[in-house]
Scaffold this motif. Structure first.
Motif, PDB file in Angstrom:
ATOM      1  N   LYS A  23      81.265  54.169  75.802  1.00 47.46           N
ATOM      2  CA  LYS A  23      81.684  55.569  75.656  1.00 47.46           C
ATOM      3  C   LYS A  23      81.639  56.293  76.998  1.00 47.46           C
ATOM      4  O   LYS A  23      82.533  57.077  77.318  1.00 47.46           O
TER       5      LYS A  23
ATOM      6  N   LYS B 253      85.971  63.970  59.431  1.00 50.87           N
ATOM      7  CA  LYS B 253      84.844  63.055  59.264  1.00 50.87           C
ATOM      8  C   LYS B 253      83.837  63.616  58.257  1.00 50.87           C
ATOM      9  O   LYS B 253      83.303  62.869  57.440  1.00 50.87           O
TER      10      LYS B 253
ATOM     11  N   SER C 211      80.248  64.786  68.218  1.00 51.92           N
ATOM     12  CA  SER C 211      79.734  63.775  67.289  1.00 51.92           C
ATOM     13  C   SER C 211      78.312  63.356  67.628  1.00 51.92           C
ATOM     14  O   SER C 211      77.534  63.016  66.739  1.00 51.92           O
ATOM     15  N   ILE C 212      77.986  63.367  68.897  1.00 50.93           N
ATOM     16  CA  ILE C 212      76.605  63.060  69.298  1.00 50.93           C
ATOM     17  C   ILE C 212      75.661  64.102  68.711  1.00 50.93           C
ATOM     18  O   ILE C 212      74.612  63.770  68.158  1.00 50.93           O
ATOM     19  N   TRP C 213      76.071  65.354  68.773  1.00 47.74           N
ATOM     20  CA  TRP C 213      75.238  66.440  68.259  1.00 47.74           C
ATOM     21  C   TRP C 213      75.295  66.520  66.736  1.00 47.74           C
ATOM     22  O   TRP C 213      74.265  66.584  66.069  1.00 47.74           O
TER      23      TRP C 213
ATOM     24  N   MET D  20      83.659  63.140  70.974  1.00 51.90           N
ATOM     25  CA  MET D  20      82.478  62.298  71.198  1.00 51.90           C
ATOM     26  C   MET D  20      81.234  63.160  71.418  1.00 51.90           C
ATOM     27  O   MET D  20      80.179  62.910  70.824  1.00 51.90           O
TER      28      MET D  20
ATOM     29  N   PHE E 159      76.755  64.353  64.307  1.00 44.46           N
ATOM     30  CA  PHE E 159      76.594  63.147  63.489  1.00 44.46           C
ATOM     31  C   PHE E 159      75.528  62.196  64.030  1.00 44.46           C
ATOM     32  O   PHE E 159      75.334  61.112  63.494  1.00 44.46           O
ATOM     33  N   HIS E 160      74.857  62.611  65.098  1.00 47.95           N
ATOM     34  CA  HIS E 160      73.790  61.810  65.722  1.00 47.95           C
ATOM     35  C   HIS E 160      74.293  60.428  66.128  1.00 47.95           C
ATOM     36  O   HIS E 160      73.575  59.434  66.001  1.00 47.95           O
ATOM     37  N   GLU E 161      75.523  60.383  66.631  1.00 53.78           N
ATOM     38  CA  GLU E 161      76.086  59.116  67.097  1.00 53.78           C
ATOM     39  C   GLU E 161      75.508  58.797  68.469  1.00 53.78           C
ATOM     40  O   GLU E 161      75.293  59.689  69.286  1.00 53.78           O
ATOM     41  N   PRO E 162      75.260  57.533  68.727  1.00 58.22           N
ATOM     42  CA  PRO E 162      74.654  57.159  70.019  1.00 58.22           C
ATOM     43  C   PRO E 162      75.670  57.223  71.160  1.00 58.22           C
ATOM     44  O   PRO E 162      76.866  57.053  70.964  1.00 58.22           O
TER      45      PRO E 162
ATOM     46  N   CYS F  46      86.444  66.501  63.489  1.00 61.56           N
ATOM     47  CA  CYS F  46      85.074  66.526  62.962  1.00 61.56           C
ATOM     48  C   CYS F  46      85.059  66.944  61.495  1.00 61.56           C
ATOM     49  O   CYS F  46      84.273  66.412  60.701  1.00 61.56           O
TER      50      CYS F  46
ATOM     51  N   THR G 210      76.951  55.255  74.137  1.00 65.00           N
ATOM     52  CA  THR G 210      76.923  53.866  74.588  1.00 65.00           C
ATOM     53  C   THR G 210      77.538  53.774  75.980  1.00 65.00           C
ATOM     54  O   THR G 210      78.214  54.702  76.446  1.00 65.00           O
TER      55      THR G 210
END
Length: 133
Positions: free
Chosen positions: A102, A24, A90-92, A87, A94-97, A21, A99
């Motif tokens: 995933k 990134k 990153s959802i929290w 993952m 970077f606000h990644e969806p 993280c 899917t």
């Protein structure tokens, strides 16, 4: 011994997740990507790159410590749980969806780790029984 594995793999996942993280975050803060001195300055003046490097170093030493005692097959599989932890973070962060792919990947990774752990446990019991005979 189980406590050693639980603590060890938790620490491994923690360091690896922080490292990835942070890497990134470094990339985001160094944008736009350009192979130039300016870009390198943006990368190496960002504190996240050093947190990432430290995380990777600590991950390496934690992994080496675990491999001294853990069976390689299940240990290698369990170390890939970091894909799931990265993952989730990153959802929290970077606000990644989330899917479908995933979610399927997460289920497959966790299932693989559980199956290998069960197989290793069964194999250990069989070896123990054979030694007692």
């Amino acid at each position: 011994m189980a406590r050693f594995y639980i603590i060890g793999f938790t620490v491994l996942l923690f360091f690896d997740t922080i490292a990835q993280c942070s890497f990134k975050l470094t990339a985001i803060h160094a944008e736009p990507l350009a192979m130039s001195v300016d870009w390198l300055v943006r990368v190496f003046t960002n504190p996240w790159i050093y947190i990432s490097i430290a995380g990777y170093i600590l991950t390496f030493f934690t992994w080496m410590t675990l491999l001294k005692k853990a069976p390689v097959g299940p240990a290698f599989a369990a170390s890939h749980f970091e894909v799931v932890t990265v993952m989730v973070v990153s959802i929290w962060l970077f606000h990644e969806p989330i899917t479908l792919f995933k979610l399927i990947g997460t289920i497959l990774i966790i299932s693989g780790i559980l199956f290998l752990a069960l197989a290793e446990s069964k194999l250990s019991k069989q070896e123990s029984n054979n030694l007692q005979r």
